[in-house]
Design a protein around this motif. Structure first.
Motif: not given
Length: 167
Positions: A1-22
């Motif tokens: 992810l590009a530094l400062g790309d908050l929208g893209n980072a937010r989507e990436h984090y939201r995808a990781l929430i569904s996995n108990p390990d992440t």
């Protein structure tokens, strides 16, 4: 992810929430983003979710505890602090200090309206830390208002001998 790309980072984090390990890492990332954007209400939502998933997660526990105390939710903060199991002597002292301060905050808040509750909280604080001046002053005022001057005087003398505090 590009530094400062908050929208893209937010989507990436939201995808990781569904996995108990992440999920905890994702919630932390979202929490940090929300704090960076000064969106405290959103940040605390992520901290609460992380605390529900893993009560031992220190950043989430600290954030939730700080939010409870900032909003004067003393009973909830007291319950949360009570549920902690200290790992060492320093942690136990810190926990007891927090308990003392929270009992005193409850005592102070209820002093004029519910003196029985206020007195019991002040005495609970003094049991944890016998020389805690704010709790001693509250208890002494309540004793005095009940014409229990001997108890009030004895308490104040005992605390003054220990601390030399001018109040």
């Amino acid at each position: 992810l590009a530094l400062g790309d908050l929208g893209n980072a937010r989507e990436h984090y939201r995808a990781l929430i569904s996995n108990p390990d992440t999920s905890l890492a994702a919630l932390f990332g979202l929490y940090e983003q929300a704090n960076a954007q000064e969106r405290k209400d959103v940040a605390i939502t992520f901290a609460r979710k992380a605390h529900q998933l893993s009560p031992g997660t220190s950043w989430a526990r600290t954030a939730v505890f700080d939010d409870l105390t900032a909003n004067k939710k003393w009973d909830e903060a007291l319950a949360m602090n009570s549920s902690q199991t200290p790992a060492n002597r320093t942690a136990k002292e810190k926990k007891n200090r927090r308990q003392t301060v929270l009992h005193t905050a409850i005592a102070q808040e209820t002093e004029t309206t519910v003196s029985d509750s206020s007195l019991s909280n002040a005495l609970a604080a003094l049991k944890l830390q016998p020389d805690f001046v704010p709790a001693a002053l509250i208890a002494a005022r309540i004793y005095s208002s009940r014409n229990e001057v001997r108890k009030s005087t004895s308490l104040l003398r005992r605390v003054w001998r220990t601390t030399g505090h001018p109040h």
